[in-house]
Design a protein around this motif. Structure first.
Motif, mmCIF file in Angstrom:
data_model
loop_
_atom_site.group_PDB
_atom_site.id
_atom_site.type_symbol
_atom_site.label_atom_id
_atom_site.label_comp_id
_atom_site.label_asym_id
_atom_site.label_seq_id
_atom_site.Cartn_x
_atom_site.Cartn_y
_atom_site.Cartn_z
ATOM 1 N N HIS A 53 17.599 -8.624 31.130
ATOM 2 C CA HIS A 53 17.311 -7.839 29.944
ATOM 3 C C HIS A 53 16.381 -8.640 29.029
ATOM 4 O O HIS A 53 16.637 -9.801 28.732
ATOM 5 C CB HIS A 53 18.599 -7.477 29.195
ATOM 6 C CG HIS A 53 18.362 -6.709 27.952
ATOM 7 N ND1 HIS A 53 17.930 -5.418 27.965
ATOM 8 C CD2 HIS A 53 18.490 -7.059 26.645
ATOM 9 C CE1 HIS A 53 17.802 -4.992 26.721
ATOM 10 N NE2 HIS A 53 18.138 -5.972 25.899
ATOM 11 N N VAL A 54 15.315 -8.039 28.583
ATOM 12 C CA VAL A 54 14.359 -8.715 27.713
ATOM 13 C C VAL A 54 14.481 -8.121 26.322
ATOM 14 O O VAL A 54 14.398 -6.908 26.132
ATOM 15 C CB VAL A 54 12.918 -8.507 28.245
ATOM 16 C CG1 VAL A 54 11.915 -9.186 27.316
ATOM 17 C CG2 VAL A 54 12.795 -9.076 29.648
ATOM 18 N N GLU A 55 14.697 -8.998 25.357
ATOM 19 C CA GLU A 55 14.795 -8.564 23.966
ATOM 20 C C GLU A 55 13.409 -8.237 23.435
ATOM 21 O O GLU A 55 12.461 -8.987 23.701
ATOM 22 C CB GLU A 55 15.448 -9.667 23.100
ATOM 23 C CG GLU A 55 16.877 -9.984 23.482
ATOM 24 C CD GLU A 55 17.815 -8.841 23.144
ATOM 25 O OE1 GLU A 55 17.564 -8.112 22.173
ATOM 26 O OE2 GLU A 55 18.818 -8.702 23.877
ATOM 27 N N PRO A 56 13.242 -7.165 22.702
ATOM 28 C CA PRO A 56 11.926 -6.847 22.137
ATOM 29 C C PRO A 56 11.523 -7.862 21.075
ATOM 30 O O PRO A 56 12.361 -8.408 20.357
ATOM 31 C CB PRO A 56 12.110 -5.458 21.516
ATOM 32 C CG PRO A 56 13.583 -5.266 21.403
ATOM 33 C CD PRO A 56 14.249 -6.165 22.369
ATOM 34 N N LEU A 57 10.226 -8.156 20.989
ATOM 35 C CA LEU A 57 9.714 -9.071 19.983
ATOM 36 C C LEU A 57 9.596 -8.354 18.643
ATOM 37 O O LEU A 57 9.227 -7.180 18.591
ATOM 38 C CB LEU A 57 8.329 -9.589 20.397
ATOM 39 C CG LEU A 57 8.300 -10.426 21.685
ATOM 40 C CD1 LEU A 57 6.861 -10.741 22.035
ATOM 41 C CD2 LEU A 57 9.092 -11.689 21.502
#
Length: 58
Positions: A53-57
């Motif tokens: 899962h990639v956290e939004p910037l």
């Protein structure tokens, strides 16, 4: 080679040599359309790894 099988040396212009060499080889299109250019696509089996899962910037 001559008719009797003996090797012979021949002098010709560079332009003529290049023309003969390019005519002797199949083009990329001809190679890909031939039976030699076809093969089965080998795809390795997928692993069991999950995407992280990639956290939004911000």
């Amino acid at each position: 080679m001559t008719r009797r099988g003996a090797e012979a040396a021949v002098l010709m212009s560079v332009q003529e040599w290049r023309r003969l060499q390019s005519a002797a080889r199949p083009s990329l299109k001809q190679l890909l359309l031939s039976d030699l250019g076809r093969s089965e696509l080998i795809v390795p089996p997928r692993g069991r790894a999950k995407r992280r899962h990639v956290e939004p910037l911000l």
